[in-house]
Design a protein around this motif. Structure first.
Motif, mmCIF file in Angstrom:
data_model
loop_
_atom_site.group_PDB
_atom_site.id
_atom_site.type_symbol
_atom_site.label_atom_id
_atom_site.label_comp_id
_atom_site.label_asym_id
_atom_site.label_seq_id
_atom_site.Cartn_x
_atom_site.Cartn_y
_atom_site.Cartn_z
ATOM 1 N N ALA A 201 0.831 -1.205 0.000
ATOM 2 C CA ALA A 201 0.000 0.000 0.000
ATOM 3 C C ALA A 201 0.866 1.255 0.000
ATOM 4 C CB ALA A 201 -0.937 0.001 1.194
ATOM 5 N N LYS A 202 0.297 2.328 -0.517
ATOM 6 C CA LYS A 202 0.995 3.611 -0.530
ATOM 7 C C LYS A 202 0.387 4.529 0.520
ATOM 8 C CE LYS A 202 1.985 7.604 -3.493
ATOM 9 N NZ LYS A 202 1.906 8.162 -4.863
ATOM 10 N N ARG A 203 1.234 5.203 1.263
ATOM 11 C CA ARG A 203 0.742 6.177 2.240
ATOM 12 C C ARG A 203 0.490 7.503 1.536
ATOM 13 N NH1 ARG A 203 4.241 8.121 7.430
ATOM 14 N NH2 ARG A 203 4.586 5.864 7.559
ATOM 15 N N LEU A 204 -0.774 7.948 1.569
ATOM 16 C CA LEU A 204 -1.114 9.225 0.964
ATOM 17 C C LEU A 204 -0.951 10.380 1.942
ATOM 18 C CD1 LEU A 204 -4.262 8.369 -1.201
ATOM 19 C CD2 LEU A 204 -1.840 8.286 -1.811
ATOM 20 N N GLY A 205 -0.923 10.075 3.232
ATOM 21 C CA GLY A 205 -0.706 11.135 4.204
ATOM 22 C C GLY A 205 -1.196 10.787 5.587
ATOM 23 N N TYR A 206 -0.636 11.474 6.586
ATOM 24 C CA TYR A 206 -1.017 11.323 7.984
ATOM 25 C C TYR A 206 -2.002 12.443 8.309
ATOM 26 C CZ TYR A 206 -0.341 11.157 13.101
ATOM 27 O OH TYR A 206 -0.524 11.075 14.469
ATOM 28 N N LEU A 207 -3.196 12.099 8.731
ATOM 29 C CA LEU A 207 -4.276 13.078 8.842
ATOM 30 C C LEU A 207 -3.967 14.290 9.718
ATOM 31 C CD1 LEU A 207 -5.971 11.156 7.159
ATOM 32 C CD2 LEU A 207 -7.862 11.583 8.721
ATOM 33 N N PRO A 208 -3.438 14.124 10.947
ATOM 34 C CA PRO A 208 -3.170 15.335 11.738
ATOM 35 C C PRO A 208 -2.283 16.341 11.020
ATOM 36 C CG PRO A 208 -3.077 13.406 13.149
ATOM 37 C CD PRO A 208 -3.189 12.899 11.730
ATOM 38 N N GLU A 209 -1.304 15.851 10.261
ATOM 39 C CA GLU A 209 -0.433 16.763 9.523
ATOM 40 C C GLU A 209 -1.141 17.331 8.294
ATOM 41 O OE1 GLU A 209 4.019 15.107 10.608
ATOM 42 O OE2 GLU A 209 3.161 14.590 8.668
ATOM 43 N N LEU A 210 -1.904 16.494 7.612
ATOM 44 C CA LEU A 210 -2.604 16.958 6.415
ATOM 45 C C LEU A 210 -3.649 18.020 6.735
ATOM 46 C CD1 LEU A 210 -3.218 13.608 4.489
ATOM 47 C CD2 LEU A 210 -1.831 15.526 3.694
ATOM 48 N N LEU A 211 -4.369 17.811 7.837
ATOM 49 C CA LEU A 211 -5.466 18.723 8.175
ATOM 50 C C LEU A 211 -5.011 19.894 9.030
ATOM 51 C CD1 LEU A 211 -8.292 16.099 8.769
ATOM 52 C CD2 LEU A 211 -7.743 17.387 6.712
ATOM 53 N N GLY A 212 -3.848 19.783 9.658
ATOM 54 C CA GLY A 212 -3.261 20.912 10.351
ATOM 55 C C GLY A 212 -3.772 21.144 11.761
ATOM 56 N N PRO A 213 -3.123 22.047 12.486
ATOM 57 C CA PRO A 213 -3.460 22.293 13.897
ATOM 58 C C PRO A 213 -4.848 22.878 14.094
ATOM 59 C CG PRO A 213 -1.869 23.912 13.086
ATOM 60 C CD PRO A 213 -1.981 22.861 12.032
ATOM 61 N N GLY A 214 -5.414 23.499 13.063
ATOM 62 C CA GLY A 214 -6.756 24.061 13.208
ATOM 63 C C GLY A 214 -7.860 23.027 13.210
ATOM 64 N N TYR A 215 -7.530 21.813 12.781
ATOM 65 C CA TYR A 215 -8.534 20.746 12.734
ATOM 66 C C TYR A 215 -8.489 19.940 14.026
ATOM 67 C CZ TYR A 215 -10.710 16.289 11.542
ATOM 68 O OH TYR A 215 -11.493 15.166 11.546
ATOM 69 N N GLN A 216 -9.640 19.810 14.669
ATOM 70 C CA GLN A 216 -9.750 18.951 15.851
ATOM 71 C C GLN A 216 -11.027 18.128 15.745
ATOM 72 O OE1 GLN A 216 -8.774 20.209 19.835
ATOM 73 N NE2 GLN A 216 -7.814 22.091 19.096
ATOM 74 N N PHE A 217 -10.979 16.942 16.344
ATOM 75 C CA PHE A 217 -12.118 16.030 16.289
ATOM 76 C C PHE A 217 -11.992 15.089 17.482
ATOM 77 C CE2 PHE A 217 -14.512 12.322 15.113
ATOM 78 C CZ PHE A 217 -15.527 12.753 14.276
ATOM 79 N N SER A 218 -13.025 15.033 18.306
ATOM 80 C CA SER A 218 -13.012 14.133 19.468
ATOM 81 C C SER A 218 -13.161 12.697 18.985
ATOM 82 C CB SER A 218 -14.162 14.484 20.416
ATOM 83 O OG SER A 218 -14.284 13.498 21.423
ATOM 84 N N PHE A 219 -12.038 12.004 18.866
ATOM 85 C CA PHE A 219 -12.060 10.678 18.261
ATOM 86 C C PHE A 219 -12.216 9.552 19.286
ATOM 87 C CE2 PHE A 219 -9.964 7.027 16.086
ATOM 88 C CZ PHE A 219 -10.927 6.870 15.099
ATOM 89 N N THR A 220 -11.590 9.688 20.424
ATOM 90 C CA THR A 220 -11.701 8.638 21.447
ATOM 91 C C THR A 220 -12.307 9.227 22.719
ATOM 92 O OG1 THR A 220 -9.399 9.039 22.065
ATOM 93 C CG2 THR A 220 -9.828 7.208 20.577
ATOM 94 N N GLY A 221 -13.420 9.919 22.569
ATOM 95 C CA GLY A 221 -14.085 10.487 23.733
ATOM 96 C C GLY A 221 -14.403 9.416 24.763
ATOM 97 N N VAL A 222 -14.110 9.711 26.021
ATOM 98 C CA VAL A 222 -14.451 8.799 27.115
ATOM 99 C C VAL A 222 -15.919 9.042 27.447
ATOM 100 C CG1 VAL A 222 -13.937 8.118 29.491
ATOM 101 C CG2 VAL A 222 -12.082 8.881 27.978
ATOM 102 N N VAL A 223 -16.766 8.101 27.073
ATOM 103 C CA VAL A 223 -18.214 8.278 27.160
ATOM 104 C C VAL A 223 -18.794 7.390 28.252
ATOM 105 C CG1 VAL A 223 -20.396 8.069 25.917
ATOM 106 C CG2 VAL A 223 -18.351 8.888 24.734
ATOM 107 N N VAL A 224 -19.652 7.979 29.095
ATOM 108 C CA VAL A 224 -20.318 7.242 30.168
ATOM 109 C C VAL A 224 -21.795 7.619 30.182
ATOM 110 C CG1 VAL A 224 -18.228 7.163 31.596
ATOM 111 C CG2 VAL A 224 -19.846 9.050 31.888
#
Length: 337
Positions: A201-224
């Motif tokens: 497979a070819k790596r097209l990019g690492y998302l945090p770097e591609l989307l930059g510091p302005g992009y945030q997304f709660s991906f592993t929210g601790v949910v109760v």
């Protein structure tokens, strides 16, 4: 339209709320035990691996039981039925609460990763411009990774509607689907992406770097469940304090070598692959993991924006602050070390 997974969650939750009607009862359990869902052995549970290996749970008097799930949707289902105390996934939390008018009283109490640490991997794809007209593997129709996929495609100039998205399950399953030609590309979590690259497979990019510091997304929210949290506040605070210790430890460069060994052991990865994973996560310009335990409102707003993009919140006014509660993590941050 109600999603099939949500209907099963509601039915299971009603059953769990009426133990007599269901003909079962939960056995007595230790007061210090917290059960949590974990994903397939990838980086998303890195701070949990550290909290266990370094004795942070034990230090705070917590015993952890783990149930592995393939997707965030499955995690939310287990949380709804009361089979676990801690689930994951703010996106499914928002959807479950809205579509049950609050009957599923989920709340996000901490965000350990504030940017999804995905790598875009592909076979037979030269770059992003080649994605339209191809197939892309996603976990499920409403999974957080699916929402991230839509956001990512839009950010790199690809219309999500131009790509056929095929539900294929968790990270390992998505790699398998790509390897047999069922899909051309997918988002993969480290260290699985390195396996994919080894397999062509070819790596097209690492998302945090591609989307930059302005992009945030709660991906592993601790949910109760909010009702459970109110009745187990001390227990939950001690659990979050242990994960706070782990996040601080992980973000200390002096611990890089030991962190790599812990990751290799937990994910059963070769040492070199674990090292590549650590360097990708903690030596990139844009971090994926938070440095302290707590709720990130910008990361939560990223989730709401993603749900709107996918069409899961059509016209619904939503304030992410209604679905999060930082008070438990705030108390955990004040816990004496």
């Amino acid at each position: 339209m109600r999603r099939p997974w949500l209907s099963s969650v509601v039915a299971a939750a009603l059953c769990a709320a009426s133990l007599t009607a269901c003909g079962t009862a939960h056995p007595a359990r230790p007061d210090n035990l917290i059960t949590m869902t974990v994903a397939a052995p990838t980086v998303t549970d890195f701070d949990d691996y550290v909290a266990k290996a370094k004795g942070f749970y034990a230090k705070h008097g917590i015993t952890v039981g783990r149930v592995q799930t393939g997707t965030a949707t499955q995690s939310v289902q287990l949380l709804a039925t009361g089979e676990v105390d801690v689930g994951r996934g703010l996106a499914n939390t928002v959807l479950a609460r809205l579509r049950t008018d609050g009957a599923l009283d989920f709340v996000d109490v901490a965000d350990t990763t504030v940017r999804p640490p995905f790598v875009m991997s592909a076979k037979g794809i030269g770059g992003f411009a080649d994605l339209p007209g191809t197939s892309l593997g996603i976990p499920s129709a409403t999974d957080q990774a699916t929402v991230v996929t839509h956001q990512f495609l839009q950010r790199v100039g690809v219309d999500p509607a131009s790509v056929e998205m095929i539900p294929t399950g968790g990270t390992g399953n998505r790699l398998a689907a790509m390897n047999v030609g069922g899909t051309s590309s997918t988002l993969l979590l480290p260290p699985v992406n390195f396996t994919a690259e080894q397999q062509g497979a070819k790596r097209l990019g690492y998302l945090p770097e591609l989307l930059g510091p302005g992009y945030q997304f709660s991906f592993t929210g601790v949910v109760v469940r909010a009702s459970w949290a109110r009745g187990h506040r001390d227990q939950l605070v001690r659990y979050l304090a242990a994960r706070d210790d782990a996040l601080r430890w992980l973000n200390d460069p002096a611990n890089a070598e030991e962190a790599t060994r812990i990751l290799a052991a937990e994910t059963k990865s070769p040492p070199q692959r674990a090292k590549q994973t650590y360097e990708l996560l903690f030596r990139s310009k844009t971090p994926a993991f938070a440095d302290r335990i707590g709720v990130s409102v910008p990361a939560g707003e990223g989730v709401i924006a993603g749900l709107r993009l996918v069409g899961l919140l059509p016209g619904t006014p939503v304030d992410v602050r209604d679905f999060v509660d930082d008070s438990y993590a705030a108390e955990a941050r004040r816990t004496p070390r």
